[in-house]
Design a protein around this motif. Sequence first.
Motif, PDB file in Angstrom:
ATOM      1  N   ALA A   1     -44.520 -14.448  -4.099  1.00  0.00           N
ATOM      2  CA  ALA A   1     -43.368 -14.621  -4.838  1.00  0.00           C
ATOM      3  C   ALA A   1     -42.356 -13.352  -5.085  1.00  0.00           C
ATOM      4  O   ALA A   1     -41.387 -13.538  -4.818  1.00  0.00           O
TER       5      ALA A   1
ATOM      6  N   LYS B   1     -38.655 -14.701  -5.799  1.00  0.00           N
ATOM      7  CA  LYS B   1     -38.862 -15.919  -6.555  1.00  0.00           C
ATOM      8  C   LYS B   1     -39.728 -15.642  -7.834  1.00  0.00           C
ATOM      9  O   LYS B   1     -40.419 -14.918  -7.837  1.00  0.00           O
TER      10      LYS B   1
ATOM     11  N   VAL C   1     -44.970 -21.326  -2.032  1.00  0.00           N
ATOM     12  CA  VAL C   1     -43.834 -20.357  -2.581  1.00  0.00           C
ATOM     13  C   VAL C   1     -42.818 -20.123  -1.718  1.00  0.00           C
ATOM     14  O   VAL C   1     -41.804 -19.958  -1.992  1.00  0.00           O
TER      15      VAL C   1
END
Length: 703
Positions: free
Chosen positions: A534, A539, A572
């Motif tokens: 991530a 993210k 992800v």
Amino acid sequence: MASAKTVHVFQKSISSRYRGLIWSVAVFLTLIALLMVSSIWLSAKIRNNTMEQLAVEQVNSATQVITQNLFNLKLSYGEDPNSPHIRHALDVVKQSKDHLNANLVALTEGGTVETQEGSKFKISALTQDGNAQRLQQFKNDWEPLSRQIDTYLAEATSPLADSSSLDLSVMGAQNINEKLQANVNGVLSVINGKITARTAWLGWIQTIGVVIALAYFLVFVFYFLSRLRDSDVRVEAARKETDEIMNTVSTGLFLLDKDLNIGSQYSKELESLIGQNELAGRNLMEVLGNMISQEDLNTTHGFIGQLYNPRVKERLIGSLNPLTRQAMNITDRNGNPVERYLDFKFNRVYQDNDISRILVNVSDVTDAVLLERKIEEEREQNDLQLEMLSTILRADRQMIDDFIRNTHKHNISINNTLKTPGERQVELRSKIEHIFREAHSLKGEAYALNLHGFTVIAENIENELKKLQAQSSLSGENFLGLAVHLEELMNLTQTIEDLVSRLGHGEPIGTPQTPAAGKARMTDYYARLVSDVAERNNKVVDFSYSGVGEVPDEGLRTTIHEIAVQLLRNAVVHGIEAPAVRQSKRKLEAGHVRMELRETENSYVLRLEDDGNGIDYDAIRNKAVEMGKYSAERAASLSTKELLMLMFSSGFSTVAKAIGDAGRGVGLDVIKDRVNALGGKINVSTSAGAYTRFTFTFPKKAV
């Protein structure tokens, strides 16, 4: 009387005619002598500084060797003190300590220094520029540790000794390591500064000497020849002197005109350096034509052209020199091709404030380049081992053992695939797909453990396979490059296996004793993987895990772990949206990935779900058309089941450009291959913009 007067006038005329020549030769020889004396003096100083530098570096190396071996002895404490491993480490510590003390005495008081190869040289005490204070501080910090090491060495092989003296030695080495390094680096900095300054002066003196010699030659030819037409013998003598200089210098020297033609005068060493004869008058681009690439040739031509532009400052474009440490293909005197690294230095030559020529100095720096490369390779190898050691110490031992065992399987599978005979294109394409699955799976497992060395090799294999996939026709020879990567992979596998073995045997470190501990271990492991992926993809993702903490069956546990790693990365990268996108959809900024592993009477059920985009069937259709698998009309009629089957096919990915975590089109293909091998089932459920759920059912006994 008239005759006597005529003779006197003639003698006076001769004396007058040669006086200027004699004075010019005298001045020239004086300048050359001064330059030579200066060069010899500077060379001697540089040599002395180099010997001092070597001595200081040996002190630095000895401290690192002592610290490393003390640490190794600490790790190996409890082994037989008379084992070859322990004896060797003790001997290395003692020899390094003695060598360090001897060098330290030579540096502070002056004396003889002995290298590891056995050669000896004398140096004077380092007392200037603060070196005396630095060395004294080094000595003050070192002597207590030296005495502690002596205490440890005296009782190291005694069966009655405890670890206290070793612990004190290790602690002392760790505590003063930075201080020792700071003082050593300070001394090295001073010495390196002197070497750099004196080397620069030496270069200037040599350049000035050459320029003076050439200038004298030109003046002699164009000026004195007009006045001394009957002095051909003396002109020949002057020419011979110039030749002697050019034949004596140890670098390749020559002049370039505006058309890039080599001047008539060049050093004899130039022919040896570039492996060509009769260079006078030849174009430099022609000479270098078969030695460097066309791109470098074009860059060199443009660079020299800029040197002839008076509006361009010479020092400003010096860093753009394309022939700095340039690898060149040379034919030696025996006609054998060799690779040599040459360093070309270009300097303007001015005449009446105009740039008349370019002076080129060519040096062979092959030894220096190879030495730097070797040092860099050793440094990279040390860094890689430290990385793996850090991972081993931090990670769960069972996971490390599983990784090593799985990596051996991947290695064997790739090796067997490479050995499998096959000449048909279908067979060769199948080999690529199989190796791709193994390499991609290995990369995922290595990345999850932060073993970047394995990740890099796996990515190199993937890049090689992508090149093979792009070729219209394949042959068995195309796979030879993969054998090199496989050898690197096997060597790295052996390295981590050796490190694990040296850290201890028996029960795996950190093995959970309860189901709760096993569950916590799995949660931490996969949560860290999700967090790393991530972060790399900008993210925000939360991860949760529920279910059993351990799968007893090794093969099934490996497959579940392999599938989980691939799916978590896909969730992800492909599933969870960027924070801004999620907020625009009125979702929480942080996406959520949920993983569950349940055990039933006859099977294990792995479920992984994310609250992201869902599967974009239109993107799958468009990619299928782009790849030429279907026409636009046929793709529009594909069912959901057909699109999912396409998504699990080899080489299929909706990512436009491959990145470290996605885009190879191998992840889901690996999952399908592993599930089918165990006789498992795959179920996919998704909702556009809401979620994607993968469910895998594995029988407890493989079919």
